[in-house]
Design an enzyme around this catalytic site. Structure first.
Site, PDB file in Angstrom:
ATOM      1  N   HIS A   1      -2.024   3.574   6.471  1.00  0.00           N
ATOM      2  CA  HIS A   1      -2.898   2.532   6.643  1.00  0.00           C
ATOM      3  C   HIS A   1      -4.584   3.166   6.428  1.00  0.00           C
ATOM      4  O   HIS A   1      -5.538   2.547   5.807  1.00  0.00           O
ATOM      5  CB  HIS A   1      -2.805   2.241   8.300  1.00  0.00           C
ATOM      6  CG  HIS A   1      -4.083   1.381   8.758  1.00  0.00           C
ATOM      7  ND1 HIS A   1      -4.291   0.126   8.297  1.00  0.00           N
ATOM      8  CD2 HIS A   1      -4.820   1.929   9.520  1.00  0.00           C
ATOM      9  CE1 HIS A   1      -5.550  -0.199   9.142  1.00  0.00           C
ATOM     10  NE2 HIS A   1      -5.790   0.859  10.062  1.00  0.00           N
TER      11      HIS A   1
ATOM     12  N   ARG B   1       0.812  -1.239  -0.047  1.00  0.00           N
ATOM     13  CA  ARG B   1       0.063  -0.096  -0.054  1.00  0.00           C
ATOM     14  C   ARG B   1       0.861   1.229  -0.098  1.00  0.00           C
ATOM     15  O   ARG B   1       1.604   1.327   1.027  1.00  0.00           O
ATOM     16  CB  ARG B   1      -1.026  -0.106   1.333  1.00  0.00           C
ATOM     17  CG  ARG B   1      -0.577   0.703   2.512  1.00  0.00           C
ATOM     18  CD  ARG B   1      -1.760   0.793   3.487  1.00  0.00           C
ATOM     19  NE  ARG B   1      -1.087   0.094   4.735  1.00  0.00           N
ATOM     20  CZ  ARG B   1      -0.392   0.699   5.773  1.00  0.00           C
ATOM     21  NH1 ARG B   1       0.271   1.810   5.266  1.00  0.00           N
ATOM     22  NH2 ARG B   1      -0.072   0.245   6.659  1.00  0.00           N
TER      23      ARG B   1
ATOM     24  N   TYR C   1       7.420   4.145  10.062  1.00  0.00           N
ATOM     25  CA  TYR C   1       7.748   2.689  10.188  1.00  0.00           C
ATOM     26  C   TYR C   1       8.291   2.249   8.704  1.00  0.00           C
ATOM     27  O   TYR C   1       8.747   0.996   8.580  1.00  0.00           O
ATOM     28  CB  TYR C   1       6.664   1.781  10.546  1.00  0.00           C
ATOM     29  CG  TYR C   1       5.349   2.149   9.737  1.00  0.00           C
ATOM     30  CD1 TYR C   1       4.898   1.516   8.416  1.00  0.00           C
ATOM     31  CD2 TYR C   1       4.410   3.073  10.580  1.00  0.00           C
ATOM     32  CE1 TYR C   1       3.622   1.734   7.934  1.00  0.00           C
ATOM     33  CE2 TYR C   1       3.302   3.180   9.716  1.00  0.00           C
ATOM     34  CZ  TYR C   1       2.810   2.800   8.422  1.00  0.00           C
ATOM     35  OH  TYR C   1       1.643   2.872   7.782  1.00  0.00           O
TER      36      TYR C   1
END
Lengths: 370, 325
Positions: free
Chosen positions: A273, A269, A283
């Site tokens: 999120h 992706r 991250y």
């Protein structure tokens, strides 16, 4: 003292042997070249164009949804860019009779299955009319609880088997979802009943911030099929032809009575999120991002179709313009939905309205009519 | 003294107890490197290491079961359930196992676990994120259920919860995370579990509330003061066990009471509080004890949140009924 190795059985060797078997299926490489002629699903030119159209359209829908969210004109939204092949090429192998049990990122498949776009927008805004499903539309609203839909898919599939339908239940989740108990139960139940289900894990590498390596010690998610005694396949989730081919095969097995299949699509992706404050830079590095962008499903499919002479910039622009127009119209339609009232919510609680709800309905209706 | 938000006070409490007790472990979904989706565990992994602050695979039931097991090895787990709407996935670990560990081992074992979790409406989350499910927890013998309404209380209560030798469900209202700051001492302090707090003194009416409804009740009390009503606001802080002493003392003083909860009306905490009042103080009451709650529907999709959630206006309206009965 080291344990003595059994002559008959070495569990570590068995594990390694199984893990090695799960090689990634690829048909179309990053350059848009067919690398596995034998597995090429040989889709017609019209089908290839249609699949490309859906992927381009969905990329635009994603971009527009993100910007509408930023303007405060959409609510909950989970970005989809990077996952178009996983989502739309798997869906391309289905029929309208097949039943989809989606996760919250799987809005595109629902739209191409027949969920009106303005309803998807109402769902995003948190309006109950978004989830009101037209008769014959074989989908559930996007599931919010990770993995809860997976075991339900075994139930839908068993129902189809009992009703002798030529249809399958298809459920989507992510790499994170494959850690939930519902995932194992779903695979195992569907396997035990030989129910016509397809379990698709879109392994987009991160469950919010948690990398795939922390989800499981297993080398692949696809190999988890082995424990349920069902076929599992690992596929390049950025390759529309490979995703289509493995889903089509899984569907054929399922309707023939050969039971369920687990498919792991390796994808990514690009976005956060969801649009509610996730910051991927905490991250992921931009190196990882650009490594995956090179594998982009639209780029390689465009190259392939252009080389075949069945796609060009004009065609793509046509799709983009159409998408933009339809999105605009759908937002307008969503804007026209009546304001949601508490009485609307109380009315959809039960078939026979109990005393407590009726009492509150009367109070709220009186207030709302003021 | 530092001016902290509730989320900062929570991080402070976690740090304090991680320093005090090497057996305290923090784990859950995205609590490590990412510091939690609300940043409650921000910096903890860096300070205390991956050994004590770690991400788990994505499975709420797994997180609950892991906590029970770690506790059996002498650890003091402080797991996070990312949103309390996900609690249904871990109900067996909490209600069926953790809450009963002491009981089913004849009092020989325990589960000193503190489950932290955000909940509560008004912040436009998707489905299953905002539900007030504290009643479900309060109905499980063996659990304690804590819901702070201020940054100061959050720190003191969380430290007490972690030190408690029984399982504690520590619920953090999302709307309160960053809505206001308060002076919070840097040094450690505790607030006993099971003790309510009189947040405002008054003599005409007692409003009993918890969580985000404390702020709404305070606003309502101010409104009512303009009409010369003196309203006392009792913040339960712990909803299981209830602080009966403080509730009854207040009701006996004012003679009138009402209970406010964000949760739906059916089978709620407010009903329990009303029952305790009528059991113990009915002869001092000048009026029926009324409730302000959300209606009995599923927590709404976000667009209807604002009309669904109880607010200070609803509280004033009901308060006047009690005051003028």
């Amino acid at each position: 003292m080291a344990a003595k190795k059994s002559q008959q059985f070495d569990p570590v060797e068995t594990l390694n042997a199984i893990e090695e078997k799960f090689e990634m299926v690829q048909i179309l490489n990053e350059e848009g070249e067919i690398v596995n002629e034998e597995a090429d699903p040989k889709l017609s030119d019209e089908d290839l164009q249609e699949l490309m159209t859906r992927m381009v359209y969905t990329r635009i829908l994603d971009q527009r949804s993100i910007s509408l969210n930023r303007q405060g004109r959409l609510g909950f939204y989970a970005p989809t860019a990077g996952q178009e092949a996983s989502q739309l090429a798997s869906h391309f192998a289905l029929t309208k009779e097949d039943f989809i049990l989606p996760g919250y990122r799987d809005v595109p498949q629902l739209i191409w299955h027949g969920w009106p776009l303005h309803q998807a927008f109402l769902f995003s805004r948190g309006h109950f009319m978004g989830n009101q499903m037209a008769e014959g539309l074989n989908i559930l609203p996007p599931q919010i609880i990770i993995g809860a839909q997976i075991i339900q898919a075994a139930g839908v599939a068993l129902g189809m088997q009992k009703r002798k339908k030529d249809a399958v239940a298809v459920t989507y989740t992510g790499d994170g979802g494959s850690s939930q108990g519902d995932f194992y139960e779903g695979l195992n139940f569907a396997g035990a009943f030989r129910a016509p289900a397809i379990f698709i894990v879109q392994n987009n590498q991160y469950a919010i911030s948690t990398p795939r390596e922390l989800q499981t010690s297993a080398k692949t998610i696809a190999q988890k099929a082995v424990s349920a005694g069902i076929p599992g396949v690992l596929v390049d989730g950025m390759d529309p032809l490979a995703v289509y081919a493995v889903t089509r095969d899984a569907r054929e097995r399922a309707v023939k009575g050969d039971g369920p299949t687990l498919i792991e699509t390796l994808c990514y992706r690009y976005g956060p999120h969801t649009m509610a404050g996730d910051d991927p830079t905490r991250y992921r590095t931009s190196d990882i991002d650009s490594e995956w962008e090179k594998k982009d499903p639209l780029v390689r499919f465009r190259k392939y179709l252009e080389a075949k002479g069945i796609w060009d910039e004009a065609k793509e622009n046509e799709v983009i313009e159409k998408a933009k127009e339809e999105i605009k119209a759908a937002i307008k339609k969503a804007d026209g939905a009546p304001k949601q009232k508490v009485s609307d919510l109380l009315e959809i609680m039960y078939e026979d309205v109990p005393f407590n709800v009726q009492e509150q309905l009367d109070i709220y209706k009186a207030k709302e009519s003021k | 003294m530092a001016q902290l938000t509730m989320i900062q006070a929570i991080t402070e409490a976690l740090k304090t107890e991680m320093k005090n007790d090497e057996n305290v472990l923090v784990f859950g979904e995205d609590v490590g490197n990412n510091g939690g989706v609300f940043r409650a565990t921000e910096g903890l992994q860096k300070e205390f290491g991956e050994d004590r602050v770690f991400d788990t695979p994505l499975a709420e039931s797994g997180i609950g079961g892991l906590a029970i097991g770690l506790a059996l090895q002498g650890y003091r787990p402080v797991p996070e359930i990312q949103f309390f709407g996900f609690v249904f996935e871990v109900m067996d670990s909490i209600s069926g196992q953790m809450a009963r560990m002491r009981f089913r081992s004849g009092g020989s074992l325990n589960s000193p676990v503190t489950i932290r979790s955000p909940f509560g409406g008004g912040v436009h989350t998707p489905e299953m994120h905002a539900d007030s499910l504290e009643g479900l927890m309060a109905a499980q013998p063996g659990l304690k259920v804590v819901i702070p309404s201020t940054p100061y209380d959050a720190k003191g209560l969380l430290i007490s919860a972690i030190r408690d030798n029984d399982p504690v469900i520590f619920l953090e209202h999302m709307k309160l995370y960053r809505s206001f700051r308060q002076e919070v001492p840097e040094e450690e302090y505790t607030i006993p579990l099971g003790k309510a707090d009189v947040k405002r003194e008054g003599k005409d009416l007692t409003i009993i509330a918890y969580g985000a409804m404390v702020q709404e009740s305070m606003k309502a009390a101010e409104e009512l003061e303009k009409e010369n009503y003196s309203v006392e606001v009792v913040d339960l802080r712990t909803i299981q066990p209830l602080d009966i002493e403080t509730i009854i003392a207040s009701v006996e003083k004012t003679g009138r009471a009402m209970v406010v909860q964000e949760a739906q009306k059916q089978a709620g905490i407010a009903a329990s509080v009303v029952a305790e009042i009528t059991d113990r103080a009915i002869l001092t009451l000048e009026a029926p004890v009324l409730r302000v709650t959300a209606p009995d529907s599923v927590f709404p999709f976000s667009q209807a949140e604002q009309v669904w959630l109880p607010n200070s206006k609803d509280i004033v309206e009901t308060a006047k009924k009690v005051l003028t009965f």
